[in-house]
Design a protein around this motif. Structure first.
Motif, PDB file in Angstrom:
ATOM      1  N   TYR A 157      30.846   0.723   1.994  1.00  0.00           N
ATOM      2  CA  TYR A 157      31.171   2.112   1.658  1.00  0.00           C
ATOM      3  C   TYR A 157      32.360   2.110   0.711  1.00  0.00           C
ATOM      4  O   TYR A 157      33.482   1.734   1.077  1.00  0.00           O
ATOM      5  CB  TYR A 157      31.489   2.927   2.909  1.00  0.00           C
ATOM      6  CG  TYR A 157      31.907   4.356   2.599  1.00  0.00           C
ATOM      7  CD1 TYR A 157      31.004   5.248   2.039  1.00  0.00           C
ATOM      8  CD2 TYR A 157      33.203   4.792   2.854  1.00  0.00           C
ATOM      9  CE1 TYR A 157      31.375   6.549   1.739  1.00  0.00           C
ATOM     10  CE2 TYR A 157      33.577   6.089   2.564  1.00  0.00           C
ATOM     11  CZ  TYR A 157      32.670   6.971   1.998  1.00  0.00           C
ATOM     12  OH  TYR A 157      33.043   8.253   1.699  1.00  0.00           O
ATOM     13  N   LYS A 184      25.424   4.355  13.073  1.00  0.00           N
ATOM     14  CA  LYS A 184      26.198   5.438  12.452  1.00  0.00           C
ATOM     15  C   LYS A 184      27.386   5.846  13.338  1.00  0.00           C
ATOM     16  O   LYS A 184      28.444   6.211  12.822  1.00  0.00           O
ATOM     17  CB  LYS A 184      25.283   6.634  12.157  1.00  0.00           C
ATOM     18  CG  LYS A 184      24.171   6.315  11.158  1.00  0.00           C
ATOM     19  CD  LYS A 184      23.233   7.477  10.951  1.00  0.00           C
ATOM     20  CE  LYS A 184      23.701   8.358   9.843  1.00  0.00           C
ATOM     21  NZ  LYS A 184      22.733   9.419   9.502  1.00  0.00           N
ATOM     22  N   GLU A 211      31.121   5.791  12.170  1.00  0.00           N
ATOM     23  CA  GLU A 211      31.945   7.003  12.261  1.00  0.00           C
ATOM     24  C   GLU A 211      33.346   6.662  12.753  1.00  0.00           C
ATOM     25  O   GLU A 211      34.342   7.197  12.246  1.00  0.00           O
ATOM     26  CB  GLU A 211      31.272   8.007  13.200  1.00  0.00           C
ATOM     27  CG  GLU A 211      32.031   9.333  13.326  1.00  0.00           C
ATOM     28  CD  GLU A 211      31.299  10.321  14.212  1.00  0.00           C
ATOM     29  OE1 GLU A 211      31.713  11.483  14.264  1.00  0.00           O
ATOM     30  OE2 GLU A 211      30.292   9.923  14.856  1.00  0.00           O
ATOM     31  N   ILE A 252      34.336   9.053   9.195  1.00  0.00           N
ATOM     32  CA  ILE A 252      33.425   9.964   8.497  1.00  0.00           C
ATOM     33  C   ILE A 252      32.431  10.483   9.516  1.00  0.00           C
ATOM     34  O   ILE A 252      31.841   9.684  10.264  1.00  0.00           O
ATOM     35  CB  ILE A 252      32.678   9.260   7.352  1.00  0.00           C
ATOM     36  CG1 ILE A 252      33.661   8.744   6.308  1.00  0.00           C
ATOM     37  CG2 ILE A 252      31.676  10.187   6.696  1.00  0.00           C
ATOM     38  CD1 ILE A 252      33.001   7.885   5.250  1.00  0.00           C
ATOM     39  N   SER A 278      29.166  11.322  11.322  1.00  0.00           N
ATOM     40  CA  SER A 278      27.847  10.712  11.142  1.00  0.00           C
ATOM     41  C   SER A 278      26.864  11.678  10.497  1.00  0.00           C
ATOM     42  O   SER A 278      25.914  11.254   9.825  1.00  0.00           O
ATOM     43  CB  SER A 278      27.307  10.240  12.498  1.00  0.00           C
ATOM     44  OG  SER A 278      27.198  11.338  13.408  1.00  0.00           O
ATOM     45  N   LYS A 307      27.424  13.476   8.017  1.00  0.00           N
ATOM     46  CA  LYS A 307      27.638  13.458   6.570  1.00  0.00           C
ATOM     47  C   LYS A 307      27.190  12.142   5.943  1.00  0.00           C
ATOM     48  O   LYS A 307      27.266  11.983   4.723  1.00  0.00           O
ATOM     49  CB  LYS A 307      29.128  13.663   6.258  1.00  0.00           C
ATOM     50  CG  LYS A 307      29.715  14.965   6.791  1.00  0.00           C
ATOM     51  CD  LYS A 307      29.144  16.177   6.083  1.00  0.00           C
ATOM     52  CE  LYS A 307      29.834  17.463   6.549  1.00  0.00           C
ATOM     53  NZ  LYS A 307      29.297  18.648   5.862  1.00  0.00           N
ATOM     54  N   MET A 308      26.763  11.201   6.769  1.00  0.00           N
ATOM     55  CA  MET A 308      26.394   9.872   6.257  1.00  0.00           C
ATOM     56  C   MET A 308      24.916   9.815   5.883  1.00  0.00           C
ATOM     57  O   MET A 308      24.060  10.362   6.579  1.00  0.00           O
ATOM     58  CB  MET A 308      26.640   8.795   7.328  1.00  0.00           C
ATOM     59  CG  MET A 308      28.071   8.532   7.665  1.00  0.00           C
ATOM     60  SD  MET A 308      28.110   7.170   8.858  1.00  0.00           S
ATOM     61  CE  MET A 308      29.808   7.299   9.400  1.00  0.00           C
ATOM     62  N   THR A 355      27.838   9.410   0.808  1.00  0.00           N
ATOM     63  CA  THR A 355      28.366  10.678   1.359  1.00  0.00           C
ATOM     64  C   THR A 355      28.359  11.720   0.250  1.00  0.00           C
ATOM     65  O   THR A 355      29.408  12.066  -0.315  1.00  0.00           O
ATOM     66  CB  THR A 355      29.790  10.477   1.887  1.00  0.00           C
ATOM     67  OG1 THR A 355      30.598   9.879   0.843  1.00  0.00           O
ATOM     68  CG2 THR A 355      29.802   9.572   3.100  1.00  0.00           C
ATOM     69  N   ASP A 357      27.957  14.826   0.374  1.00  0.00           N
ATOM     70  CA  ASP A 357      28.588  16.109   0.702  1.00  0.00           C
ATOM     71  C   ASP A 357      30.110  16.028   0.726  1.00  0.00           C
ATOM     72  O   ASP A 357      30.778  17.057   0.873  1.00  0.00           O
ATOM     73  CB  ASP A 357      28.104  16.593   2.082  1.00  0.00           C
ATOM     74  CG  ASP A 357      26.612  16.877   2.077  1.00  0.00           C
ATOM     75  OD1 ASP A 357      26.083  17.170   0.990  1.00  0.00           O
ATOM     76  OD2 ASP A 357      25.983  16.804   3.154  1.00  0.00           O
ATOM     77  N   LEU A 358      30.643  14.814   0.601  1.00  0.00           N
ATOM     78  CA  LEU A 358      32.099  14.661   0.626  1.00  0.00           C
ATOM     79  C   LEU A 358      32.624  14.434  -0.781  1.00  0.00           C
ATOM     80  O   LEU A 358      32.003  13.688  -1.563  1.00  0.00           O
ATOM     81  CB  LEU A 358      32.489  13.474   1.516  1.00  0.00           C
ATOM     82  CG  LEU A 358      32.116  13.584   2.998  1.00  0.00           C
ATOM     83  CD1 LEU A 358      32.571  12.336   3.750  1.00  0.00           C
ATOM     84  CD2 LEU A 358      32.740  14.832   3.618  1.00  0.00           C
TER      85      LEU A 358
END
Length: 622
Positions: free
Chosen positions: A108, A127, A131, A136, A138, A140-141, A172, A174-175
């Motif tokens: 990552y 996940k 996390e 992060i 899970s 969002k992964m 990710t 969404d991040l």
């Protein structure tokens, strides 16, 4: 036949022994050997000292089996990582199956997380561990890198048939990306400068000069920010053991690239602060300008994949490069091998690998050299493929086995990463395709040109034979074609003559039929007229009688008596009943000469002065 549990163990042992990570490829090889582990291993890695045997093959094992690097005296110890085989435990000796442990390396951004789980665990458990490690959520992964199809959090790892060692990565979307601080003016200026990296390869005693802009990156760190010397920086590349990979793959020998910098400052030595390990430094040579992969993974259409390959190749190395054929490998065969003999060419298959230390030099200094580009364009059809991604590599090996045979596929399969890129020179033959040469990336422009020219000499001799055979075949076909054409013309003439005769006979028959019908019609008219005639009066009839004598065109005469008050039409009907209709013949009088048929047929013979007797002549109308 092995049970499902046995097959999973066979698959795991087969992958551990052969190093084949692609599940589909491994299953295919096992199925070809009816799930006989030893036979499948020997098919991939032939043994020097006979064939190993185990109870997987259905035979009684006399003792434990060892690889070439093992000895009976050390059977109780763990096999060396350099051994081609590990100790094979017969499945019948296992009373209760131990849980199978799977190792995952998850990447990552600039972090790598190692996860070890039983194969009975789920994707969601991975996940959950990530996390805690990455902080992060899970939810969002997106966990990517699976070799199989759709995978969700409830998927059990056992059902994916994974090898022992696996590499995954986390996305990710969404991040937001990590924020970057504002650049100082000096760093901004350095980004616009060009750096020269002088790289010495210790093993082959060769030196490479690589030019990059300051904005080129070592992973996620730009050259301008990495602390390399400007304008030139010297690097040395060699090999070292990779403890991390040795831990993950204890049964195989692994190496990575170790690079030593001559920088006097501390900035470059602290590059690990940016997530850059010195074992990864030389990757810059092949990936510094990389904005996207050369070829998409699991591309459905080979033409689309090669379009991206060509575009990315041009963006990295410039527009002066070989013209890569856009299409499938089969289409490239058709273009190169299956035209007329004079138009055929050799097929050059370029196999790219982004992780090889030789890729950047080979592409920029050899493959893009004007002499090589010109020679390839004139004499070769060049087709390319990217072997970086495992899915694309497995796909090419499948194509290679189908078109070139298992020997060539095994040769390519055993090539190490730093032996890439590969250049395959292929010549089409009548029954099969022959690989003339496999050129590795550690070559020079002159060596590459000489090997291309040597292949062209072999191809030229074969092409001349093919041209001669093709000319002879075309000459035979032309003679046969001319004979066939002459025969066809002869058949056409005979057919036309026969059809003309048939038409003539048919026309004659038609005319005869018409004539017959006309005669029958005339005869019917004649009979009807003859029956309609009034009876001929007798000589001693008290009424006035006119005697007419009529001469036919043939000189014959016929006579008949008519009542003087009979109409002229009765005479016409009488003449027609004798076969001389007034539509075709005219009736002429003698003194005075006149055309009786022009007279009024409704007047009587007495009125027309055809009384008491008259001689008339029949004459055909014009």
């Amino acid at each position: 036949m092995a049970s499902n549990m046995d097959r999973e163990m066979i698959l795991a042992d087969f992958q551990a022994c052969t190093g084949i990570e692609n599940i589909d490829e491994a299953i295919t090889l096992l199925e070809q050997n009816n799930w006989d582990l030893v036979a499948a291993i020997n098919g991939v890695i032939p043994q020097e000292n006979g064939i190993l045997q185990s109870e997987y093959s259905g035979e009684t094992s006399q003792g434990p089996a060892y690889g070439p690097a093992s000895h009976p005296s050390s059977s109780s110890s763990t096999p060396s990582s350099s051994s081609a085989f590990r100790h094979v435990v017969p499945s019948r000796q296992i009373v209760e199956r131990q849980p199978r442990m799977l190792d995952f390396r998850v990447e990552y951004r600039d972090r790598n997380v190692d996860v070890v789980l039983e194969d009975s665990s789920t994707v969601g458990e991975i996940k959950h561990i990530l996390e805690n490690e990455l902080q992060i959520p899970s939810s969002k992964m997106l966990l990517k890198g699976w070799k199989t199809g759709d995978v969700d959090d409830s998927t059990v790892l056992k059902t994916l048939h994974l090898p022992k060692n696996n590499s995954l990565y986390v996305l990710t979307p969404d991040l937001p990306p990590p924020s970057s601080s504002s650049m100082p003016g000096a760093l901004q200026e350095s980004l616009n400068q060009n750096f020269m990296l002088i790289v010495t390869h210790r093993e082959v005693q060769r030196e490479y000069n690589l030019n990059f802009s300051g904005s080129s990156t070592i992973q996620e760190v730009t050259l301008a920010a990495s602390g390399v010397s400007y304008p030139c920086h010297r690097l040395t590349v060699g090999r070292r053991s990779s403890p991390a990979q040795t831990r993950e793959q204890s049964e195989e020998q692994c190496t990575d690239v170790h690079m030593v910098s001559d920088s006097d400052g501390d900035d470059f030595e602290d590059a690990t602060e940016f997530g850059v390990d010195d074992g990864e430094m030389f990757g810059m040579a092949s990936s510094a300008l990389r904005k996207s992969p050369m070829m998409p993974e699991n591309a459905e259409n080979e033409g689309d994949a090669l379009l991206q390959f060509t575009a990315e190749f041009s963006s990295r190395y410039g527009d002066c490069h070989p013209v890569f054929f856009i299409g499938s490998l089969e289409a490239a065969f058709q273009e190169a091998f299956y035209g007329k003999a004079r138009d055929r060419k050799l097929l050059a298959v370029y196999l790219h690998h982004d992780e090889s230390v030789l890729t950047n030099v080979f592409c920029s200094q050899m493959l893009c050299a004007e002499s090589i580009v010109s020679y390839l364009s004139q004499n070769f059809i060049t087709w390319a493929w990217d072997m970086t991604k495992e899915a694309n590599r497995a796909r090419f090996l499948t194509m290679c086995t189908r078109h070139f045979g298992s020997v060539v596929a095994q040769t390519i399969r055993t090539q190490k990463t730093d032996q890439f890129p590969l250049f395959l020179i292929i010549m089409g033959k009548r029954s099969s395709n022959e690989v003339l040469n496999v050129i590795q990336g550690n070559t020079t422009v002159d060596e590459l040109m000489m090997r291309l020219m040597a292949a062209m000499e072999i191809f030229g001799a074969q092409q001349q034979e093919d041209i001669k055979d093709e000319d002879e075949r075309e000459a035979r076909e032309n003679v046969k074609r001319e004979q066939d054409e002459a025969y066809r013309i002869s058949l056409e003439a005979d057919r036309a003559k026969r059809e003309a005769q048939e038409r003539e006979i048919a026309e004659q028959f038609r005319l005869e039929q018409i004539k017959k019908e006309q005669e029958e019609e005339r005869e019917a008219i004649r009979l009807s007229l003859e029956q309609a005639l009034p009876p001929e009066p007798k000589d001693e009839s008290p009424e006035s009688v006119s005697k007419l004598r009529i001469r036919t065109p043939s000189g014959e005469f016929f006579e008949r008596r008519f009542l003087a008050n009979s109409k002229l039409q009765v005479v016409f009907d009488f003449v027609a009943s004798k076969g001389y209709p007034w539509e075709e013949f005219k009736l002429l009088g003698t003194f005075p000469r006149r055309d009786v048929t022009q007279l009024d047929p409704n007047k009587s013979l007495l009125e027309l002065k055809l009384y008491p007797q008259e001689t008339l002549f029949l004459e055909a109308k014009e």
